[in-house]
Scaffold this motif. Structure first.
Motif, short mmCIF file in Angstrom:
data_model
loop_
_atom_site.label_atom_id
_atom_site.label_comp_id
_atom_site.label_asym_id
_atom_site.label_seq_id
_atom_site.Cartn_x
_atom_site.Cartn_y
_atom_site.Cartn_z
N ILE A 527 0.74 -1.11 0.10
CA ILE A 527 0.04 -0.08 0.17
C ILE A 527 0.93 1.06 0.13
O ILE A 527 0.68 2.23 -0.85
N LYS A 528 1.84 1.44 0.89
CA LYS A 528 2.76 2.45 1.14
C LYS A 528 3.83 2.78 -0.12
O LYS A 528 3.87 3.99 -0.46
N TYR A 529 4.51 1.85 -0.52
CA TYR A 529 5.52 1.82 -1.26
C TYR A 529 5.44 1.58 -2.84
O TYR A 529 6.13 1.73 -3.74
N ALA A 530 4.42 0.48 -3.19
CA ALA A 530 3.93 -0.03 -4.47
C ALA A 530 3.28 0.74 -5.36
O ALA A 530 3.29 0.29 -6.45
N ASP A 531 2.65 1.53 -4.65
CA ASP A 531 1.39 2.34 -5.27
C ASP A 531 0.63 1.28 -6.15
O ASP A 531 0.16 1.61 -7.30
N SER A 532 0.23 0.10 -5.53
CA SER A 532 -0.64 -0.87 -6.21
C SER A 532 -2.02 -0.53 -5.99
O SER A 532 -2.43 0.13 -5.05
N THR A 533 -3.04 -0.96 -6.73
CA THR A 533 -4.48 -0.75 -6.74
C THR A 533 -5.30 -2.14 -6.33
O THR A 533 -6.33 -2.12 -5.96
N HIS A 534 -4.44 -3.34 -6.48
CA HIS A 534 -4.97 -4.59 -6.43
C HIS A 534 -4.00 -5.59 -5.43
O HIS A 534 -2.78 -5.61 -5.93
N ILE A 535 -4.50 -6.17 -4.62
CA ILE A 535 -3.59 -7.08 -3.74
C ILE A 535 -4.53 -8.32 -3.27
O ILE A 535 -5.49 -8.11 -2.99
N VAL A 536 -3.84 -9.49 -3.38
CA VAL A 536 -4.45 -10.63 -3.11
C VAL A 536 -3.66 -11.42 -2.57
O VAL A 536 -2.41 -11.79 -2.47
N VAL A 537 -4.13 -11.79 -1.16
CA VAL A 537 -3.60 -12.91 -0.26
C VAL A 537 -4.29 -14.11 -0.39
O VAL A 537 -5.43 -14.32 -0.24
N SER A 538 -3.29 -15.38 -0.66
CA SER A 538 -3.95 -16.48 -0.89
C SER A 538 -3.45 -17.44 0.10
O SER A 538 -2.26 -17.60 0.44
N LEU A 539 -4.22 -18.41 0.61
CA LEU A 539 -3.62 -19.51 1.47
C LEU A 539 -3.99 -20.65 0.92
O LEU A 539 -5.05 -20.94 0.10
N SER A 540 -3.05 -21.75 1.15
CA SER A 540 -3.21 -23.08 0.66
C SER A 540 -2.23 -23.87 1.80
O SER A 540 -1.48 -23.33 2.27
N HIS A 541 -2.69 -25.19 1.93
CA HIS A 541 -2.07 -26.07 2.87
C HIS A 541 -2.13 -27.47 2.64
O HIS A 541 -2.73 -27.84 1.70
N SER A 542 -1.01 -28.22 3.05
CA SER A 542 -1.10 -29.62 3.04
C SER A 542 -0.93 -30.17 4.43
O SER A 542 -0.94 -29.29 5.44
N ASP A 543 -0.72 -31.40 4.61
CA ASP A 543 -0.61 -32.15 5.86
C ASP A 543 0.67 -31.70 6.70
O ASP A 543 0.77 -31.41 7.71
N GLU A 544 1.68 -31.43 5.91
CA GLU A 544 3.20 -30.69 6.46
C GLU A 544 3.33 -29.15 6.55
O GLU A 544 4.10 -28.65 7.02
N MET A 545 2.36 -28.34 5.70
CA MET A 545 3.01 -26.93 5.46
C MET A 545 1.66 -26.26 5.08
O MET A 545 0.84 -26.71 4.33
N LEU A 546 1.78 -24.96 5.64
CA LEU A 546 0.81 -24.00 5.26
C LEU A 546 1.56 -22.75 4.58
O LEU A 546 2.64 -22.43 4.80
N SER A 547 1.00 -22.60 3.29
CA SER A 547 1.61 -21.43 2.35
C SER A 547 0.84 -20.35 2.32
O SER A 547 -0.46 -20.34 1.99
N ILE A 548 1.25 -18.93 2.28
CA ILE A 548 0.50 -17.89 2.27
C ILE A 548 1.26 -17.08 1.23
O ILE A 548 2.58 -16.94 1.17
N ASP A 551 0.41 -11.07 -3.32
CA ASP A 551 0.70 -10.62 -4.85
C ASP A 551 0.03 -9.42 -4.80
O ASP A 551 -1.17 -9.02 -4.41
N ASP A 552 0.68 -8.27 -5.56
CA ASP A 552 0.30 -6.99 -5.71
C ASP A 552 0.57 -6.44 -7.12
O ASP A 552 1.59 -7.06 -7.75
N ASN A 553 0.00 -5.67 -7.59
CA ASN A 553 0.36 -5.10 -9.15
C ASN A 553 0.97 -3.62 -9.12
O ASN A 553 0.90 -2.95 -10.01
N GLY A 554 1.66 -3.43 -7.88
CA GLY A 554 2.41 -2.29 -8.08
C GLY A 554 3.72 -2.28 -8.78
O GLY A 554 3.91 -2.99 -9.76
N LYS A 555 4.61 -0.88 -8.42
CA LYS A 555 5.43 -0.82 -9.41
C LYS A 555 7.01 -1.61 -9.05
O LYS A 555 7.92 -1.73 -9.80
N GLY A 556 6.81 -2.54 -8.11
CA GLY A 556 7.92 -3.40 -7.83
C GLY A 556 8.99 -2.85 -7.43
O GLY A 556 9.32 -1.68 -7.54
N PHE A 557 10.18 -3.48 -7.54
CA PHE A 557 11.63 -3.01 -6.78
C PHE A 557 12.82 -4.13 -7.29
O PHE A 557 12.35 -5.22 -7.43
N ASP A 558 13.72 -3.74 -6.84
CA ASP A 558 15.26 -4.67 -7.15
C ASP A 558 15.21 -5.05 -5.49
O ASP A 558 15.93 -4.50 -4.90
#
Length: 606
Positions: A527-548, A551-558
């Motif tokens: 929100i503060k640094y990328a000037d993005s308009t769309h942000i998606v938070v995705s959750l998925s899991h298996s028996d051993e791991m939770l993955s979050i 993603d944003d459509n901002g200006k990115g960085f190095d």
């Protein structure tokens, strides 16, 4: 009896005795190193048990509070299915609470808890048991009422609930004392390990000193005396050369004695004879095998040229020979004879006189490379252990203080710049209301309503980053859902949460709060640094791991530039994210490029 008829002092029995003493010396050093490693590994294992005890003890406080909340959720007004669902959660909580309570006192292999507590902790658990049993029995009675379907009035619940709420503060107070005692004992164990490491180091040094005083030095003195006696016997034998029979017999006996001596010295010592200029007269077989594996003639070569190809080391050795050729010398010297690594030698230079008025030096060496490596390794382990402890503690303390200061500054700024100014405007508008002019008064009251709404919104915005109640009461998924909704409403950004696999499990409270803060930091950066308009938070899991994934459509960085320059706000935010993910044994991946948006992936083991 003539001198030539005397038994040679360095016979096979003496040789075996010297060999046994030398073997004992090496065995003592090896045992000291092995014992030090065994003790260090044992204490490290005990430290793992201590941290697990503190963690489980701290979790007991959370479970007691969770049990109380679940008991308060019962109500005669609830449907039978709702009370049964609450009762199932309550039973699981009681089971886990009871298992941990017993495991802390008696040990539990499934929880990784060792058996046996200190006297102080045992006494505290005796004080805790009445409160624990009272709370557990009261909760079990409520569960039994629910199973039998006999909850018909609030009075049935109030009696048991009152028992739990009355005993819970005492349970928490004693449990806090137990946690502090576990932590205190863990710190004492660390201090004890440090003292034992220093003791082992002192014992090892003492063994080396005793070996020098009672084995190596006496052996060198013994060899010196033996060689002096042999040279004296050789002079006596030449005087007896007038008698052919006696000369022949003396030569035969001397040859035998010299063979025994040469065999003993060549097989047990790094032994050589050199001139006062440092050139080799004779070098023993063991010396040749150690420093000239391919063989070769060493006669008239300089000793320094044989021992090392390094110019500085040759110069040092030549200087020692030059300065101490008359009085002798004893000390340790480090050489690099080949690419396999350095060699440490304990070197003895012994001046001796030979016929025709010439002088030579007797060179006796002992390879002490293993002993040196053992001492260096012990010192390194001590230094690494202490530096890691100190460094870890400093980093944790500085991060905590810095985060607290930043959060206080943020809240103060939000209140001063937003809420404070709006409250000042509200005060002035209230004071300017004139009831004599109803139309203007009504218009100002309407304006005051809008201003009050803005103040409420500002208060919510200023306090939103604090820990939400959803996280404590319902878990990480409801908390993230609330976070996304509030930030989307407050900022006007399109922020969406997608639970791909329907994850709804509860995690450890520390794990949940760290996951929440990492996701919160990632969204705030977008929100503060990328000037993005769309942000998606995705959750998925298996028996051993939770993955979050965020993603944003901002200006990115190095990312490389951010890693090299960590003094900016976003750079420090990433540092905090990495610190938090390491604390919960997870992994953090950041993929971004200028103009292509950013993806932050968080993987947490379940």
């Amino acid at each position: 009896m003539n001198n030539t008829d005397r038994k040679h002092p360095l016979d096979q029995q003496t040789f075996k005795k010297l060999s046994r003493l030398y073997l004992i010396a090496l065995t003592a050093i090896a045992l000291a190193v092995i014992i030090s490693q065994v003790l260090i590994q044992k204490f490290l294992h005990d430290q793992e048990n201590d941290s697990r005890l503190v963690n489980i003890a701290g979790r007991q406080r959370m479970l007691s509070q969770k049990l109380a909340k679940e008991v308060l959720s019962f109500s005669p007004r609830n449907s039978r299915e709702e009370n049964r669902a609450i009762n199932n959660k309550l039973k699981n909580t009681i089971r886990e609470w009871t298992l941990s309570h017993r495991g802390l006192q008696e040990g539990n292999d499934s929880l990784g808890l060792p058996a046996g507590n200190s006297e102080e902790i045992t006494v505290l658990f005796r004080q805790l048991s009445p409160y624990f049993d009272t709370i557990r029995k009261a909760a079990s009675r409520i569960g039994a009422l629910t199973d039998s379907g006999t909850i018909t009035s609030p009075e049935q619940l109030q009696r048991q609930t009152a028992v739990i709420t009355r005993n819970e503060p005492e349970f928490l107070a004693i449990m806090n004392t137990i946690v502090y005692q576990y932590d205190k004992e863990a710190n004492e164990n660390v201090k004890q390990l440090s003292r034992i490491e220093y003791l082992i180091l002192f014992i090892t040094l003492a063994i080396l000193l005793l070996e020098f005083l009672f084995i190596f030095r006496p052996a060198a003195v013994f060899v010196k005396k033996t060689i002096t006696q042999l040279l004296l016997a050789e002079r006596n034998a030449k005087k007896m050369a007038r008698n052919a029979d006696q000369l022949s017999e003396a030569k035969e006996r001397s040859v035998k004695e010299l063979k025994i001596l040469n065999y003993a010295i060549d097989q047990t010592l790094l032994f050589a004879r050199i001139t006062t200029e440092g050139r080799i007269v004779y070098m023993g077989e063991k010396f040749v095998r150690r420093f000239i594996p391919s063989g070769g003639n060493t006669e008239h070569m300089k000793l320094s040229e044989v021992l090392t190809p390094v110019k500085q080391e040759r110069t040092l050795l030549d200087n020692i020979l030059s300065e101490h050729r008359k009085k002798g010398w004893q000390g340790e010297i480090k050489l690099t004879p080949n690419d396999e690594g350095p060699v440490w030698l304990e070197l003895y230079l012994i001046p001796i006189d030979i016929p025709q008025g010439k002088s030579e030096l007797l060179v006796i060496c002992f390879d002490i490379t293993k002993q040196k490596e053992a001492l260096v390794e012990i010192e390194r382990l001590n230094a690494v252990h202490l530096s890691e402890q100190i460094g870890r503690q400093k980093i944790i303390s500085s991060k905590i203080i810095e985060n607290q200061e930043n959060e206080q500054k943020r809240i103060a700024k939000d209140i001063h710049d937003g809420i404070g100014q709006m409250l000042t405007g509200l005060k002035f508008n209230i004071e300017s209301i004139d009831l004599k002019t109803p139309e203007k008064a009504a218009e100002k009251i309407e304006h005051l309503k809008n201003l009050t709404t803005d103040i409420i919104k500002g208060v919510r915005t200023a306090t939103f980053n604090l820990t939400p109640p959803e996280l404590t009461d319902h878990g990480i998924v409801p908390a993230l859902t609330k976070l996304v909704q509030e930030l989307s409403r407050l900022t006007g950004k399109n922020i969406l949460l997608v639970n791909k696999t329907g994850f709804a499990n509860r995690l450890d409270s520390l794990t949940e709060i760290n996951i929440y803060r990492i996701v919160q930091e990632a969204i705030n950066n977008a929100i503060k640094y990328a000037d993005s308009t769309h942000i998606v938070v995705s959750l998925s899991h298996s028996d051993e791991m939770l993955s979050i994934t965020i993603d944003d459509n901002g200006k990115g960085f190095d990312p490389d530039k951010i890693n090299k320059k960590n003094n900016g706000a976003s750079g420090m935010g990433m540092t905090f994210m990495k610190e938090r993910v390491e604390y919960i044994d997870g992994r953090l991946f950041i993929h971004s490029a200028p103009g292509e948006g950013t993806r932050v992936t968080l993987n947490i083991p379940l």
